[in-house]
Design an enzyme around this catalytic site. Structure first.
Site, PDB file in Angstrom:
ATOM      1  N   ASP A  29      -7.904  -5.203   0.504  1.00 57.26           N
ATOM      2  CA  ASP A  29      -8.538  -5.887  -0.627  1.00 57.26           C
ATOM      3  C   ASP A  29      -8.301  -7.395  -0.611  1.00 57.26           C
ATOM      4  O   ASP A  29      -9.112  -8.160  -1.133  1.00 57.26           O
ATOM      5  CB  ASP A  29      -8.015  -5.310  -1.952  1.00 57.26           C
ATOM      6  CG  ASP A  29      -8.400  -3.868  -2.145  1.00 57.26           C
ATOM      7  OD1 ASP A  29      -9.580  -3.549  -1.944  1.00 57.26           O
ATOM      8  OD2 ASP A  29      -7.517  -3.056  -2.487  1.00 57.26           O
ATOM      9  N   HIS A  82       0.853  -1.189   0.000  1.00 65.00           N
ATOM     10  CA  HIS A  82       0.000   0.000   0.000  1.00 65.00           C
ATOM     11  C   HIS A  82       0.881   1.228   0.000  1.00 65.00           C
ATOM     12  O   HIS A  82       1.929   1.266   0.658  1.00 65.00           O
ATOM     13  CB  HIS A  82      -0.917   0.012   1.236  1.00 65.00           C
ATOM     14  CG  HIS A  82      -2.095   0.913   1.077  1.00 65.00           C
ATOM     15  ND1 HIS A  82      -1.990   2.284   1.168  1.00 65.00           N
ATOM     16  CD2 HIS A  82      -3.393   0.651   0.804  1.00 65.00           C
ATOM     17  CE1 HIS A  82      -3.191   2.821   0.970  1.00 65.00           C
ATOM     18  NE2 HIS A  82      -4.052   1.859   0.747  1.00 65.00           N
TER      19      HIS A  82
END
Length: 375
Positions: free
Chosen positions: A312, A261
């Site tokens: 996710d 991320h």
């Protein structure tokens, strides 16, 4: 020479009181509250209220908020007909984007709306209430089924399941979905939120800003990643194939979705919470295959790249086990992130300045137009 920050890496473009990511500790707070505490102790409706009004609601405030949002769930017959006429091959995100734009056409005086905070807050409630109805209607239409009208007697998540499948599932499944909504609700100046703020800074209305944000969220490097995770797990097919699949992908320098991320130095703080609920869901469903594959992929990625899963990664298999089409995962994200988007849109309106960055030109030096016959 000015410094160029590709992708605006490390650039602080404004202040916000909505949320904060602390990358060193991999922590995320909404209005000061750690997101994992909110996921464990609150409903999604409570978190929506918090993001929009700055404080968690009292019982009376929550009852009033729930009443307003539940009564706003139905969509017009014209919009429903438009959803039914959507091409069956259309991606559900395209349907949602078009439907939100339609809501903007149904709204009155949208030119004035861009400078009217109370009306914008009311529009946020409308979208919060109606987008699940839109997503569920599109889901059923593409499967050749009639839509199921929303009800005011069910919670946000219960009502959505009922509109999609005609019944409310096991409470643990509903809770897992509600937790996913909380975890996806807000995440500082991400790509879609920044898009919404850019559009809002022009004094465009909230529907325009949200429509643009939906377009940004559709991209696989942003919201579409949860879909890509499930497609990857399906491609791998079996836990015994997972390690080699990852090694081959890394050797070919392919991006493995669901890992890493931009703003976290280590693990995404939301991922462990969603992973726990996803595994409980798999136990209820009696289906461990996807988590077994995911475990091998995760172990291999940490071993080889020291990269950890983001939100996710556990959400993809969780939504799949709930019965949703894979390409519906990102519209589910929209149902959640509408809360964060609208919180930021109102914040932008409160202290607005047109967002207009600079660029460094790298094209040809100044030149002059030759007559056509001499070119």
């Amino acid at each position: 020479m000015p410094t160029i920050a590709k992708g605006l890496d490390g650039i602080i473009v404004d202040n916000t009181a909505v949320s904060q990511v602390t990358s060193e500790t991999s922590s995320l707070v909404y209005r000061g509250y750690p997101v994992h505490e909110l996921a464990e102790r609150c409903t999604f409706e409570e978190v929506a209220y918090l993001l929009w009004y700055g404080e968690l609601p009292s019982a009376e405030q929550l009852a009033d908020f729930s009443s307003r949002t539940r009564e706003a769930r139905p969509i017009s017959a014209e919009l429903l007909a438009t959803i039914k006429r959507s091409p069956k091959t259309a991606h559900p995100m395209d349907v949602v984007r078009t439907a939100v734009s339609w809501l903007g056409m149904e709204a009155k005086d949208t030119v004035e709306l861009g400078t009217n905070i109370p009306r914008t807050q009311n529009a946020a409630i409308e979208m919060f209430a109606k987008i699940p109805t839109i997503v569920a209607a599109g889901f059923r239409a593409r499967h050749g089924k009639d839509p199921i009208e929303p009800t005011i007697d069910l919670s946000f998540s219960e009502n959505f399941f009922c509109m999609c499948f005609g019944k409310v599932p096991d409470p643990q499944i509903v809770r897992a979905f509600d937790v996913s909504m909380i975890l996806y609700a807000e995440h500082t100046f991400n790509a879609s939120t920044f898009t919404a703020r850019v559009v809002s800074s022009t004094l465009a209305d909230v529907y325009s800003a949200v429509t643009a944000a939906i377009g940004a969220l559709k991209g696989p490097l942003h919201g579409g990643a949860n879909e890509a995770v499930m497609y990857m797990l399906q491609e791998i097919g079996h836990p015994s194939k997972a390690r080699q699949w990852v090694l081959d992908a890394l050797a070919e320098k392919k991006k493995i979705m669901g890992f890493g991320h931009r703003v976290y130095k280590k693990q995404d703080s939301r991922a462990p919470t969603m992973d726990r609920y996803g595994r409980a869901l798999a136990k209820i469903k009696g289906e461990s295959k996807w988590h077994d594959i995911a475990d091998v992929v995760e172990k291999t990625m940490i071993e080889k790249k020291s990269i950890y899963p983001n939100l996710d990664y556990p959400t993809g298999p969780a939504y799949f086990l709930m019965g949703f089409d894979i390409d519906l995962f990102t519209p589910l994200f929209v149902m959640s992130r509408i809360t964060g988007w609208c919180a930021h849109i109102v914040e932008q309106m409160t202290s607005n300045r047109l967002i207009r960055p600079l660029s460094e030109y790298t094209g040809p030096a100044e030149r002059h137009v030759m007559p056509l016959e001499r070119r």
